[in-house]
Design a protein around this motif. Structure first.
Motif, PDB file in Angstrom:
ATOM      1  N   THR A 252       7.151   2.273 -26.560  1.00 39.21           N
ATOM      2  CA  THR A 252       6.447   1.794 -25.376  1.00 39.21           C
ATOM      3  C   THR A 252       4.990   2.207 -25.436  1.00 39.21           C
ATOM      4  N   LEU A 253       4.185   1.605 -24.573  1.00 38.78           N
ATOM      5  CA  LEU A 253       2.759   1.915 -24.488  1.00 38.78           C
ATOM      6  C   LEU A 253       2.520   2.920 -23.364  1.00 38.78           C
ATOM      7  N   TYR A 254       1.881   4.030 -23.697  1.00 40.20           N
ATOM      8  CA  TYR A 254       1.488   5.022 -22.708  1.00 40.20           C
ATOM      9  C   TYR A 254      -0.021   4.900 -22.476  1.00 40.20           C
ATOM     10  N   SER A 255      -0.415   4.766 -21.207  1.00 39.09           N
ATOM     11  CA  SER A 255      -1.835   4.651 -20.870  1.00 39.09           C
ATOM     12  C   SER A 255      -2.342   6.023 -20.431  1.00 39.09           C
ATOM     13  N   LEU A 256      -3.103   6.656 -21.285  1.00 35.63           N
ATOM     14  CA  LEU A 256      -3.609   8.000 -21.006  1.00 35.63           C
ATOM     15  C   LEU A 256      -5.033   7.886 -20.470  1.00 35.63           C
ATOM     16  N   SER A 257      -5.265   8.397 -19.262  1.00 32.60           N
ATOM     17  CA  SER A 257      -6.585   8.284 -18.651  1.00 32.60           C
ATOM     18  C   SER A 257      -6.881   9.524 -17.815  1.00 32.60           C
ATOM     19  N   GLY A 258      -8.094   9.564 -17.283  1.00 32.25           N
ATOM     20  CA  GLY A 258      -8.490  10.696 -16.446  1.00 32.25           C
ATOM     21  C   GLY A 258      -9.346  11.682 -17.197  1.00 32.25           C
ATOM     22  N   HIS A 259      -9.177  12.972 -16.875  1.00 31.69           N
ATOM     23  CA  HIS A 259     -10.005  14.029 -17.450  1.00 31.69           C
ATOM     24  C   HIS A 259      -9.485  14.464 -18.815  1.00 31.69           C
ATOM     25  N   VAL A 260      -9.357  13.517 -19.724  1.00 31.61           N
ATOM     26  CA  VAL A 260      -8.872  13.818 -21.071  1.00 31.61           C
ATOM     27  C   VAL A 260      -9.975  13.526 -22.075  1.00 31.61           C
ATOM     28  N   ALA A 261      -9.875  14.165 -23.225  1.00 31.29           N
ATOM     29  CA  ALA A 261     -10.925  14.018 -24.235  1.00 31.29           C
ATOM     30  C   ALA A 261     -10.984  12.604 -24.794  1.00 31.29           C
ATOM     31  N   ASN A 262      -9.816  12.009 -25.045  1.00 32.52           N
ATOM     32  CA  ASN A 262      -9.770  10.673 -25.651  1.00 32.52           C
ATOM     33  C   ASN A 262      -8.774   9.788 -24.915  1.00 32.52           C
ATOM     34  N   PRO A 263      -9.189   9.178 -23.798  1.00 30.96           N
ATOM     35  CA  PRO A 263      -8.282   8.271 -23.088  1.00 30.96           C
ATOM     36  C   PRO A 263      -8.016   7.014 -23.909  1.00 30.96           C
ATOM     37  N   GLY A 264      -6.917   6.343 -23.608  1.00 26.79           N
ATOM     38  CA  GLY A 264      -6.612   5.108 -24.326  1.00 26.79           C
ATOM     39  C   GLY A 264      -5.130   4.802 -24.315  1.00 26.79           C
ATOM     40  N   GLN A 265      -4.749   3.837 -25.158  1.00 25.67           N
ATOM     41  CA  GLN A 265      -3.355   3.432 -25.286  1.00 25.67           C
ATOM     42  C   GLN A 265      -2.710   4.181 -26.451  1.00 25.67           C
ATOM     43  N   PRO A 295       3.003  10.242 -13.846  1.00 33.09           N
ATOM     44  CA  PRO A 295       3.687   9.683 -15.020  1.00 33.09           C
ATOM     45  C   PRO A 295       3.700   8.160 -15.059  1.00 33.09           C
ATOM     46  N   GLY A 296       3.506   7.514 -13.909  1.00 29.53           N
ATOM     47  CA  GLY A 296       3.616   6.062 -13.897  1.00 29.53           C
ATOM     48  C   GLY A 296       2.686   5.385 -12.921  1.00 29.53           C
ATOM     49  N   GLY A 297       1.480   5.899 -12.789  1.00 38.09           N
ATOM     50  CA  GLY A 297       0.545   5.328 -11.831  1.00 38.09           C
ATOM     51  C   GLY A 297       0.610   6.044 -10.501  1.00 38.09           C
ATOM     52  N   SER A 298      -0.271   5.658  -9.590  1.00 37.32           N
ATOM     53  CA  SER A 298      -0.409   6.391  -8.336  1.00 37.32           C
ATOM     54  C   SER A 298       0.779   6.234  -7.404  1.00 37.32           C
ATOM     55  N   SER A 299       1.633   5.246  -7.632  1.00 36.56           N
ATOM     56  CA  SER A 299       2.786   5.053  -6.753  1.00 36.56           C
ATOM     57  C   SER A 299       3.979   5.917  -7.151  1.00 36.56           C
ATOM     58  N   THR A 300       3.850   6.709  -8.206  1.00 37.36           N
ATOM     59  CA  THR A 300       4.930   7.610  -8.608  1.00 37.36           C
ATOM     60  C   THR A 300       4.585   9.029  -8.182  1.00 37.36           C
ATOM     61  N   PRO A 301       5.567   9.826  -7.780  1.00 43.59           N
ATOM     62  CA  PRO A 301       5.286  11.205  -7.372  1.00 43.59           C
ATOM     63  C   PRO A 301       4.549  11.965  -8.467  1.00 43.59           C
ATOM     64  N   LEU A 302       3.483  12.669  -8.075  1.00 49.55           N
ATOM     65  CA  LEU A 302       2.690  13.390  -9.069  1.00 49.55           C
ATOM     66  C   LEU A 302       3.426  14.632  -9.559  1.00 49.55           C
ATOM     67  N   GLY A 321      11.840  14.653 -10.747  1.00 52.08           N
ATOM     68  CA  GLY A 321      11.490  14.289  -9.387  1.00 52.08           C
ATOM     69  C   GLY A 321      10.461  13.190  -9.263  1.00 52.08           C
ATOM     70  N   SER A 322      10.217  12.458 -10.356  1.00 50.00           N
ATOM     71  CA  SER A 322       9.243  11.378 -10.296  1.00 50.00           C
ATOM     72  C   SER A 322       9.847  10.129 -10.931  1.00 50.00           C
ATOM     73  N   MET A 323       8.993   9.169 -11.303  1.00 46.03           N
ATOM     74  CA  MET A 323       9.434   7.933 -11.947  1.00 46.03           C
ATOM     75  C   MET A 323       8.526   7.641 -13.128  1.00 46.03           C
ATOM     76  N   LEU A 324       9.099   7.098 -14.200  1.00 47.28           N
ATOM     77  CA  LEU A 324       8.291   6.762 -15.370  1.00 47.28           C
ATOM     78  C   LEU A 324       7.367   5.587 -15.068  1.00 47.28           C
ATOM     79  N   GLY A 325       7.837   4.652 -14.246  1.00 52.67           N
ATOM     80  CA  GLY A 325       7.000   3.542 -13.818  1.00 52.67           C
ATOM     81  C   GLY A 325       6.393   2.781 -14.979  1.00 52.67           C
ATOM     82  N   THR A 326       5.085   2.620 -14.940  1.00 53.10           N
ATOM     83  CA  THR A 326       4.368   1.858 -15.963  1.00 53.10           C
ATOM     84  C   THR A 326       3.787   2.753 -17.050  1.00 53.10           C
ATOM     85  N   LYS A 327       4.186   3.996 -17.093  1.00 50.88           N
ATOM     86  CA  LYS A 327       3.704   4.982 -18.080  1.00 50.88           C
ATOM     87  C   LYS A 327       2.195   5.161 -18.012  1.00 50.88           C
ATOM     88  N   ALA A 328       1.659   5.135 -16.797  1.00 53.03           N
ATOM     89  CA  ALA A 328       0.224   5.342 -16.579  1.00 53.03           C
ATOM     90  C   ALA A 328      -0.013   6.823 -16.350  1.00 53.03           C
TER      91      ALA A 328
END
Length: 450
Positions: A252-265, A295-302, A321-328
């Motif tokens: 699957t594709l994981y979308s890594l974003s935010g305060h990370v050194a190398n965001p991306g797919q 783990p899966g975007g803002s609609s999943t428990p942080l 206690g969360s959801m994988l969702g869209t792997k965001a």
């Protein structure tokens, strides 16, 4: 490769599993020529030689689960379509990617649209459909143009249209650009929008498999779900099951974003961990540490830094206690105010609520008012319980999952960071912003090496 084989291995070659993204970096990766050079449309050739029910059985046995959020088995969804009913059957691809933090389907369509088109033809053959639709988020005009170009190439090459590849199977494909409503990511609201009406969720039952688009049996699948099908036909279900876990197999594709050194797919097997992804992507930005993440975007428990080793599959994230969702995977460091982040997310959900049901329409509005007061230092201690009470009246009581998504960050942030909410109230402002509060001076542990 299996998840077990990836443990303690941090090099990209050993952890990642590029399939959909294998040649994204090639020149003209979006063209039919490039796609066929990498084995494109071989899966379709095999599928057209199989009976439709056999294709459904193969996808079902592979264990492919929907990549759009809920993780429902794709083959089982196809199997729900009634056969011999005398009605047209439709396939609708949900490309209305708008979940905050989610950015996988749009890059996939931009770099490799033919993987989706091949998957669409295979899926339509399986469910006996002669008409398919791609509902694309309208703002992404470059992707819309590239998708139209790919569709034209597929028609010219005989992969779409009448008598696909001499099989006697006809298929017409329509690309429809939406008008920018988050609610149209919900499958029944998407169907209403596609029919020309205002996008609002429908009451279920009946479900789309029985009465979907134009009141006919309809399969609604996510872009990544359909684009993953050709590889299963080409390489087999055992290959697909060799990755991931028993109940969450595959890549699957994981979308890594935010305060990370190398965001991306980052494309890898289901079940790898955020710690592994951070290790191979350079970690958090220099001088900072992880505070919380979705783990899966803002609609999943942080989740927090305590959950770095949670397997990123449906069962593992669910157990945490969360959801994988869209792997965001949105990662926030210790300079981020949790209250501010949750308030911004809630403002988004209040703005995007379609207003059809009272719990979501009224609940999101009042949650925003409370969060704004708390963030500005105008809140009262009883507001936290009031916030939880309103979120509880929205969660599970709204017409669709938008209400659940709006409540999730509130529940989870108060679970892990209630003290931070209380500091906003007792300190009369945000302890992370010296312009709003003097509490910054009393929190030396918050200072970081920028």
């Amino acid at each position: 490769m299996t998840v077990a084989a990836a443990i303690n291995e941090t090099s990209p070659e050993k952890v990642l599993a590029p399939v959909l993204s294998a040649f994204w970096d090639e020149p003209n990766s979006w063209t039919l020529e490039t796609y066929r050079r990498h084995g494109g449309y071989e899966g379709l050739r095999k599928a057209l030689a199989m009976a439709p029910d056999d294709v459904i059985a193969l996808v079902k046995d592979s264990g492919l689960r929907g990549r759009g959020g809920a993780g429902f088995p794709t083959g089982m969804k196809w199997q729900f379509i009634p056969q011999g009913d005398g009605k047209p059957h439709y396939l609708v691809v949900n490309a209305d990617e708008s979940e905050p933090g989610t950015c996988k389907d749009i890059p996939l369509l931009f770099a490799n649209p033919h993987s989706l088109l091949e998957g669409i033809v295979i899926a339509c053959h399986a469910i006996r459909s002669n008409q398919a639709f791609i509902y694309l988020r309208g703002e992404v005009v470059p992707v819309l143009r590239r998708l139209h170009h790919a569709v034209a190439e597929a028609y010219e090459a005989g992969y779409l249209g009448r008598n696909v590849q001499g099989s006697g199977f006809d298929l017409e494909l329509t690309v429809h650009a939406g008008a920018g409503a988050y609610i149209c990511g919900e499958e029944t609201a998407l169907l209403d929008s596609l029919e020309g009406r205002r996008g609002q969720p429908r009451l279920r039952p009946p479900f789309p498999a029985v009465a979907g688009l134009y009141a006919c049996p309809t399969v609604v699948n996510n872009v990544e779900s359909i684009a993953s099908v050709p590889a299963i036909l080409t390489r087999g279900k055992d290959w697909f099951r060799s990755m991931g876990s028993e109940k969450s197999p595959g890549f699957t594709l994981y979308s890594l974003s935010g305060h990370v050194a190398n965001p991306g797919q980052y494309e890898g097997p289901l079940g790898i961990t955020l710690r592994q992804l951070l290790d191979i992507s350079g970690g958090m930005r220099p001088g900072h540490r992880l505070k919380f993440w979705t783990p899966g975007g803002s609609s999943t428990p942080l989740l927090t830094d305590e959950h770095l080793d949670v397997p990123l599959d449906y069962e593992g994230v669910g157990a945490a206690g969360s959801m994988l969702g869209t792997k965001a995977l949105q990662c926030f460091d210790e300079t981020t105010c949790v209250v501010r982040a949750v308030a911004r997310w809630t403002e988004f959900y209040a703005h995007e609520s379609c207003g059809k049901c009272t719990p979501c329409r009224e609940g999101t509005y009042w949650m925003v008012q409370l969060l704004r007061d708390i963030e500005a230092g105008k809140g009262r201690s009883e507001d936290l319980d009031k916030l939880l009470d309103i979120a509880d009246n929205v969660n599970g009581k709204s017409f669709c999952a938008l209400g659940d998504g709006a409540a999730s960050p509130i529940f989870s942030s108060l679970k892990y960071f209630r003290e931070e909410y209380e500091r906003h109230i007792t300190g009369q402002g945000c302890p992370f912003d010296p312009a709003l509060s003097t509490a910054w001076a009393h929190q030396p542990h918050l200072e970081v090496n920028a």
